[in-house]
Design an enzyme around this catalytic site. Structure first.
Site, mmCIF file in Angstrom:
data_model
loop_
_atom_site.group_PDB
_atom_site.id
_atom_site.type_symbol
_atom_site.label_atom_id
_atom_site.label_comp_id
_atom_site.label_asym_id
_atom_site.label_seq_id
_atom_site.Cartn_x
_atom_site.Cartn_y
_atom_site.Cartn_z
ATOM 1 C CG ASP A 1 79.542 50.921 17.165
ATOM 2 O OD1 ASP A 1 79.903 50.855 18.367
ATOM 3 O OD2 ASP A 1 78.343 50.981 16.827
ATOM 4 N N GLY B 1 63.466 45.769 20.839
ATOM 5 C CA GLY B 1 64.263 45.709 22.063
ATOM 6 C C GLY B 1 64.979 44.390 22.256
ATOM 7 C CB SER C 1 69.240 46.970 14.893
ATOM 8 O OG SER C 1 69.490 48.317 14.655
ATOM 9 C CG ASP D 1 72.507 49.230 15.528
ATOM 10 O OD1 ASP D 1 73.452 48.430 15.479
ATOM 11 O OD2 ASP D 1 71.918 49.549 16.571
HETATM 12 P P1 ADP Z 1 66.486 47.454 19.410
HETATM 13 O O1 ADP Z 1 66.925 48.475 18.418
HETATM 14 O O2 ADP Z 1 67.570 46.495 19.752
HETATM 15 O O3 ADP Z 1 65.230 46.737 19.024
HETATM 16 P P2 ADP Z 1 66.197 49.811 21.006
HETATM 17 O O4 ADP Z 1 65.978 50.033 22.469
HETATM 18 O O5 ADP Z 1 67.385 50.426 20.382
HETATM 19 O O6 ADP Z 1 66.180 48.228 20.765
HETATM 20 O O7 ADP Z 1 64.947 50.336 20.182
HETATM 21 C C1 ADP Z 1 63.662 49.951 20.569
HETATM 22 C C2 ADP Z 1 62.748 51.166 20.516
HETATM 23 O O8 ADP Z 1 62.570 51.555 19.144
HETATM 24 C C3 ADP Z 1 61.373 50.882 21.034
HETATM 25 O O9 ADP Z 1 61.301 51.088 22.421
HETATM 26 C C4 ADP Z 1 60.536 51.914 20.272
HETATM 27 O O10 ADP Z 1 60.631 53.182 20.876
HETATM 28 C C5 ADP Z 1 61.237 51.994 18.938
HETATM 29 N N1 ADP Z 1 60.628 51.097 17.929
HETATM 30 C C6 ADP Z 1 61.246 50.143 17.209
HETATM 31 N N2 ADP Z 1 60.387 49.550 16.347
HETATM 32 C C7 ADP Z 1 59.202 50.159 16.511
HETATM 33 C C8 ADP Z 1 57.904 50.014 15.916
HETATM 34 N N3 ADP Z 1 57.663 49.096 14.968
HETATM 35 N N4 ADP Z 1 56.918 50.832 16.346
HETATM 36 C C9 ADP Z 1 57.140 51.762 17.295
HETATM 37 N N5 ADP Z 1 58.336 51.936 17.889
HETATM 38 C C10 ADP Z 1 59.358 51.154 17.519
HETATM 39 MG MG MG Z 2 68.441 49.927 18.692
#
Ligand code: ADP
Ligand code: MG
Length: 385
Positions: A34, A119, A123, A174
């Site tokens: 991307d 995480g 996404s 994403d």
């Molecule tokens: P991914 O997008 O692959 O799950 P990322 O590191 O990009 O991993 O994003 C994860 C972060 O997004 C978490 O550490 C948090 O800060 C935030 N996050 C995602 N979903 C939630 C949620 N339901 N509640 C609070 N924070 C969230």
């Molecule tokens: Mg992410």
């Protein structure tokens, strides 16, 4: 009342005005392309992040997350690059980006709950941004859910929230997936100009399943690796005299590689250029119903990410090898790498065996159990209630 609406009432004292949701995603193929102006092919997951929201008449954001287990207040005027920190950056950042865009947003009360594993490379961050962005669009009358160009504008605001406010470099796939994917279809995303095309993706009609393995491997010390890959691609593009590696003709790849002196840059470039070509081949194969060929492309993509781009890890490699060994047509890591998830394209009759093989391979190595689940292409961000 949905459970997130009930939680909202418990936390904020009144029912939400509405409930919105947005999906996580898996990228079928086209990884680390991307930010090179390349092609990607994500589907929206059935797993979604849900946001119960009410508009406020002041500029206060009151944010509650079931996953974070806390309620945080952030004045919209305090939001900007690097502020706030933590999970609220992803939410507050969306409102900030929309306001920067000149749109009339005010404060919100928000309660989020998510089925997207956080995480895991699926996404959850974009699902969170886009669920809140969808709510803001409706509650403030912004009209950003109407058609694909409007949704693309909302996706851009969500990208700025993640890049500028949360400080996480992402290329934009994403957020486009969460807002533009359609049920039963994959999204062919051209990151050079934002053009999109919807590609039929109904594996069950063809007797196959897409199995996701969340390896639950989170590698520390990988901070900075994503940035390093981006910088390497920029250096390679500049050495080749092109704006992005998208401009390198796959038929002239050997000649282009011969012009790069650094072996690392040669391998990074080879991955990006061949991976973009694989997306085109995968789209043609999907259209032609040639799932064996899609599987072959998955395997080639994984090898390229593992050996040339060096973003895989032992857990991803083992999950891919175990699935292929148990009858998957192909498998590959998906997402940024260094942990996270893999996908496998499996004939229905072999799905159980493939899942068992992955679980056993992890158990043999003493690793904690992965989470395996079959997915279909779900709908994009929308209002639910
Ligand atoms: P991914 O997008 O692959 O799950 P990322 O590191 O990009 O991993 O994003 C994860 C972060 O997004 C978490 O550490 C948090 O800060 C935030 N996050 C995602 N979903 C939630 C949620 N339901 N509640 C609070 N924070 C969230
Ligand atoms: Mg992410």
């Amino acid at each position: 009342m949905t459970s997130v609406a009930g939680t909202h009432r418990d936390v904020f004292g009144s029912a939400p005005e509405g409930v919105w949701s947005a999906p996580g995603r898996v990228n079928l193929i086209g990884e680390h392309t991307d930010y090179n102006g390349g092609l990607a092919l994500p589907i929206a997951l059935p797993q979604r992040t849900t946001a119960a929201c009410s508009a406020r008449t002041d500029d206060l954001l009151r944010l509650h997350s079931v996953q974070a287990g806390e309620t945080v207040e952030v004045p919209l005027g305090d939001v900007g690059p690097g502020s706030p920190e933590g999970w609220t950056a992803y939410v507050a950042g969306v409102l900030w980006a929309l306001r920067e865009d000149g749109l009339p947003v005010r404060g919100l009360d928000v309660t989020v709950d998510s089925e997207v594993p956080v995480g895991a490379g699926l996404s959850s961050s974009a699902a969170l941004e886009c669920a809140v962005g969808a709510a803001a669009s409706d509650l403030f009358g912004l009209g950003l859910l109407g058609d694909d160009p409007a949704r693309a504008r909302l996706a851009e605001a969500c990208v700025r929230a993640e890049n500028d406010v949360a400080g996480a470099a992402t290329g934009g796939m994403d957020q486009s997936a969460a807002l533009l994917c359609r049920e039963g279809e994959a999204l062919l995303l051209d990151c050079r100009d934002g053009a999109t095309e919807h590609i039929p993706f109904d594996l069950s009609a063809a007797g196959h399943v897409l199995l996701v393995t969340d390896t639950r491997a989170a590698h520390e010390l990988t901070d900075g690796q994503y940035e390093q890959r981006r910088r390497a691609c920029e250096r390679a593009a500049s050495a080749l005299g092109v704006g992005t590696l998208r401009e390198v003709d796959p038929d002239g790849l050997d000649a282009a590689l011969a012009r790069l002196e650094d072996d690392e840059l040669r391998r990074r470039t080879r991955h990006v250029v061949t991976e973009i070509a694989r997306v085109e081949q995968a789209v043609a194969a999907l259209r032609g119903g040639e799932l064996d060929e899609v599987g072959r492309l998955f395997r080639a993509s994984h090898v390229s990410l593992r050996d040339d781009y060096e973003v895989s890890c032992a857990e991803l490699d083992v999950s891919v090898e175990a699935a292929v060994g148990a009858g998957a047509l192909g498998a590959r890591m998906t997402g940024g790498g260094f942990g996270g998830s893999s996908i496998a394209l499996v004939p229905e009759g072999s799905a159980e065996a493939a899942e068992r093989a992955v679980r056993e391979a992890f158990a043999e190595r003493g690793w904690s159990a992965p989470s395996c689940f079959a997915v279909t292409a779900g709908p994009p961000a929308r209002r639910d209630a």
